[in-house]
Design a protein around this motif. Structure first.
Motif, PDB file in Angstrom:
ATOM      1  N   LEU A 104       7.597 -56.166 101.927  1.00  0.00           N
ATOM      2  CA  LEU A 104       8.883 -55.667 101.441  1.00  0.00           C
ATOM      3  C   LEU A 104       9.062 -54.182 101.730  1.00  0.00           C
ATOM      4  O   LEU A 104      10.181 -53.712 101.925  1.00  0.00           O
ATOM      5  N   GLY A 105       7.950 -53.430 101.695  1.00  0.00           N
ATOM      6  CA  GLY A 105       7.998 -52.030 102.077  1.00  0.00           C
ATOM      7  C   GLY A 105       8.631 -51.110 101.053  1.00  0.00           C
ATOM      8  O   GLY A 105       9.005 -51.512  99.940  1.00  0.00           O
ATOM      9  N   PHE A 149       0.438 -52.351  89.913  1.00  0.00           N
ATOM     10  CA  PHE A 149       1.245 -51.715  90.941  1.00  0.00           C
ATOM     11  C   PHE A 149       0.438 -51.165  92.112  1.00  0.00           C
ATOM     12  O   PHE A 149       0.970 -51.005  93.209  1.00  0.00           O
ATOM     13  N   ILE A 150      -0.831 -50.846  91.900  1.00  0.00           N
ATOM     14  CA  ILE A 150      -1.585 -50.176  92.963  1.00  0.00           C
ATOM     15  C   ILE A 150      -1.791 -51.073  94.178  1.00  0.00           C
ATOM     16  O   ILE A 150      -1.921 -50.590  95.308  1.00  0.00           O
ATOM     17  N   THR A 151      -1.820 -52.394  93.958  1.00  0.00           N
ATOM     18  CA  THR A 151      -1.988 -53.304  95.099  1.00  0.00           C
ATOM     19  C   THR A 151      -0.772 -53.243  96.026  1.00  0.00           C
ATOM     20  O   THR A 151      -0.910 -53.202  97.251  1.00  0.00           O
ATOM     21  N   ALA A 152       0.422 -53.216  95.432  1.00  0.00           N
ATOM     22  CA  ALA A 152       1.636 -53.122  96.244  1.00  0.00           C
ATOM     23  C   ALA A 152       1.733 -51.761  96.911  1.00  0.00           C
ATOM     24  O   ALA A 152       2.167 -51.653  98.068  1.00  0.00           O
ATOM     25  N   ALA A 157       1.560 -48.430 101.762  1.00  0.00           N
ATOM     26  CA  ALA A 157       0.877 -47.380 102.518  1.00  0.00           C
ATOM     27  C   ALA A 157       0.111 -47.938 103.718  1.00  0.00           C
ATOM     28  O   ALA A 157      -0.461 -47.171 104.490  1.00  0.00           O
ATOM     29  N   LYS A 158       0.096 -49.267 103.856  1.00  0.00           N
ATOM     30  CA  LYS A 158      -0.618 -49.944 104.936  1.00  0.00           C
ATOM     31  C   LYS A 158      -2.093 -49.529 104.990  1.00  0.00           C
ATOM     32  O   LYS A 158      -2.631 -49.190 106.049  1.00  0.00           O
ATOM     33  N   ASP A 160      -5.975 -49.869 105.230  1.00  0.00           N
ATOM     34  CA  ASP A 160      -6.773 -50.742 106.075  1.00  0.00           C
ATOM     35  C   ASP A 160      -7.136 -52.023 105.331  1.00  0.00           C
ATOM     36  O   ASP A 160      -7.671 -51.976 104.224  1.00  0.00           O
ATOM     37  N   GLN A 161      -6.833 -53.165 105.933  1.00  0.00           N
ATOM     38  CA  GLN A 161      -7.016 -54.442 105.253  1.00  0.00           C
ATOM     39  C   GLN A 161      -8.465 -54.701 104.882  1.00  0.00           C
ATOM     40  O   GLN A 161      -8.754 -55.178 103.785  1.00  0.00           O
ATOM     41  N   ARG A 162      -9.392 -54.403 105.780  1.00  0.00           N
ATOM     42  CA  ARG A 162     -10.796 -54.668 105.492  1.00  0.00           C
ATOM     43  C   ARG A 162     -11.279 -53.861 104.299  1.00  0.00           C
ATOM     44  O   ARG A 162     -11.993 -54.368 103.426  1.00  0.00           O
ATOM     45  N   LYS A 163     -10.896 -52.584 104.262  1.00  0.00           N
ATOM     46  CA  LYS A 163     -11.283 -51.740 103.134  1.00  0.00           C
ATOM     47  C   LYS A 163     -10.659 -52.258 101.843  1.00  0.00           C
ATOM     48  O   LYS A 163     -11.316 -52.319 100.802  1.00  0.00           O
ATOM     49  N   PHE A 164      -9.382 -52.628 101.937  1.00  0.00           N
ATOM     50  CA  PHE A 164      -8.701 -53.113 100.734  1.00  0.00           C
ATOM     51  C   PHE A 164      -9.352 -54.386 100.219  1.00  0.00           C
ATOM     52  O   PHE A 164      -9.593 -54.529  99.014  1.00  0.00           O
TER      53      PHE A 164
END
Length: 231
Positions: A104-105, A149-152, A157-158, A160-164
């Motif tokens: 959604l951005g 909210f921090i997950t959204a 902020a895009k 890094d998926q692996r770190k997330f």
């Protein structure tokens, strides 16, 4: 099982102090769900961690009471299964929240304040994320509202998926295991069982300590900045 749930619910009513409305009270939620208690708790944990509208749900206190009910046998599932299912739901919830933010951005957060999405919540979460970086994903698990909210924000902020994914998994295990085991082992202590609402309030209070500390620091910082201007 229903009898055990009712017995625990009756024991909880010995305290007259109530923090949450009845429909958000952890004991009432689990008792009302009966044989579907674990399923309901899993859905609530998923919603609080992944759906923005779930920021008001009682995550910490619900996990504590879930541990207590599991120890008493009112939740008829082994402890390892309870921990595993709740951890999975917490992790999948974070992933869902991340993709909501990423898909959604920013426009989702640029709307005027509404009853559900207050810009104040978003701003505080963004500050928390910027200050602590990836570790915030772990720390946020223990902070109400921020953990929703921090997950959204990470998705917007895009990050890094692996770190997330890594930090989300670590945070899910740390949060679920610590809160649930706390209720599992301490819930059978007579003074806690007989004053369950007080114990729940204590858990909620401890969970908002980071917010209180950050608020005090912010006030002190503002006062120091305003003092030279006043002089």
């Amino acid at each position: 099982m229903t009898t055990e749930l009712a017995a625990l619910g009756d024991a909880a009513t010995t305290s007259t102090l109530a923090l949450l409305p009845a429909w958000l009270d952890p004991e009432n939620i689990i008792t009302a769900l009966g044989p579907f208690a674990l399923v309901g708790v899993c859905l609530i944990i998923f919603s609080e961690c992944g759906l923005l509208v779930g920021f008001f749900l009682p995550g910490d206190s619900l996990l504590f009471v879930t541990g207590l009910f599991t120890a008493a046998g009112a939740i008829d599932s082994p402890l390892w299964l309870v921990l595993a299912l709740l951890t999975i739901c917490a992790f999948v919830g974070n992933i869902t929240g991340y993709w909501i933010g990423r898909t959604l951005g920013p426009p989702m957060f640029n709307k005027p304040d509404s009853k559900l999405f207050k810009q104040e919540y978003v701003d505080k979460t963004h500050e928390f994320f910027e200050k602590y970086g990836p570790v915030a994903i772990i720390l946020a698990r223990f902070v109400p509202i921020v953990r929703t909210f921090i997950t959204a924000i990470a998705g917007v902020a895009k990050m890094d998926q692996r770190k997330f994914f890594l930090y989300s998994a670590i945070g899910a295990v740390a949060w679920i295991v610590s809160m649930t085991l706390l209720g599992y082992f301490l819930g059978n202590i007579p003074v806690i069982k007989e004053n369950l609402e007080l114990a729940t309030i204590a858990i909620v209070f401890l969970s908002i300590v980071p917010i209180i500390i950050e608020y005090v620091r912010s006030r002190r910082s503002n006062n120091k900045q305003q003092a030279p201007a006043a002089d």
